[in-house]
Structure formats: structure tokens, C-alpha cells
Design a protein around this motif. Structure first.
Motif: not given
Length: 162
Positions: A93, A95-97, A139, A144
Motif C-alpha cells: 500500500r 510503495h508504488r512504481r 507514496n 508522482k
């Protein structure tokens, strides 16, 4: 097979309690408040119970309600697998890419340095292919748009590839 069917039925039955957990939480709190007020009236206002059994049942009910509320809220009887699954869910939840396309020529080492300077970007999982990069980030530390703005301010011509 009957055991499997019984387990499936039990899980669907338990899902009912998960779906309506807020209702049951309010109900438990109302029951705890009712029992606590009734017992406080008994101790401080000298209101009596009809019998000793009623007195004992109110004390036991309050104790069971408090224990049930604690178990439902804190979930202390989780297995090790459940705890690991919760930790993994929290990790995924947070960590994003982001996939970015670079429109100009760039130096991969310099790009890694610039990305490492952004707080919350994980350089270890960074993958650079021809004119695209995949940037893992947390995040809760960086968004972003912050990554894009930081790279653009350093002169990179980047676009989001999603």
C-alpha cells in the motif's frame, strides 16, 4: 468434501460480521455503556438488583463485553501468517512504481544520482531500459508529480508511460 463445504460456509458466515463490523462495534459499545451505567448506579446510588444472580450476571456480562470488544478491535489471536500478510499489505500500500519515458539522451549514472536525491525514491529497484525507466517510490513520502517536477527541474524531458 463435506468438511470443505462446512469451512466455506463458515467463512461466508464470518464475512457477514466483517461487512457489518461498524454496526457490531456500536452495538458492543452501547451494551458496555448500559452495563457500566447499571453497575455504577448499583455501587454509587445504592440501586439494588433483584437477586444475587442478577448482580453476578451483570458483572460477567460487562467482563465478557469488554473482552469481546478488545478481541474484535485488537485481534490478538492472529497467526504468524496473518501478521506477515498484514505487513506485506502495508508495504504494498505504501510503495508504488511509476513508468517514465525519457525523450532526450541521458546519462544513466547521473539519472540515478538525481533520483536518489529525491526523498522517498527507492534507487535499488530502479530499472532503466532504452528510453524508459521504472521508479519505485513510497507514496507516503513523495508523489508522482513531485518526482516528475524534480526531474523536469533538473533538465530531463520526461513523460508518464501508463
Amino acid at each position: 468434501m463435506p468438511l470443505l463445504a462446512a469451512a466455506s460456509y463458515a467463512m461466508s458466515y464470518a464475512q457477514f460480521f466483517v461487512t457489518y463490523k461498524p454496526f457490531f462495534t456500536v452495538f458492543q459499545l452501547a451494551m458496555i455503556a448500559f452495563l457500566a451505567v447499571r453497575l455504577l448506579r448499583y455501587y454509587f446510588l445504592r440501586k439494588s438488583f433483584h437477586s444475587k444472580w442478577e448482580n453476578v450476571s451483570f458483572h460477567l456480562s460487562l467482563a465478557l463485553s469488554l473482552v469481546g470488544f478488545y478481541i474484535g478491535y485488537a485481534e490478538p489471536f492472529q497467526s504468524e501468517k496473518q501478521q506477515i500478510a498484514q505487513q506485506q499489505f502495508a508495504y504494498f500500500r505504501a510503495h508504488r512504481r511509476i513508468s517514465l519515458g525519457l525523450n532526450d539522451d541521458f546519462n544513466p549514472d547521473k539519472l540515478k544520482e538525481d533520483l536518489a536525491a529525491i526523498h522517498g525514491v527507492k534507487v535499488r529497484g530502479l530499472t532503466i531500459k532504452d528510453k524508459s525507466i521504472e521508479v519505485p517510490f513510497q507514496n507516503d513520502l513523495v508523489s508522482k508529480s513531485q518526482i516528475l517536477n524534480s526531474l523536469r527541474s533538473k533538465g530531463y524531458n520526461v513523460t508518464v508511460l501508463e
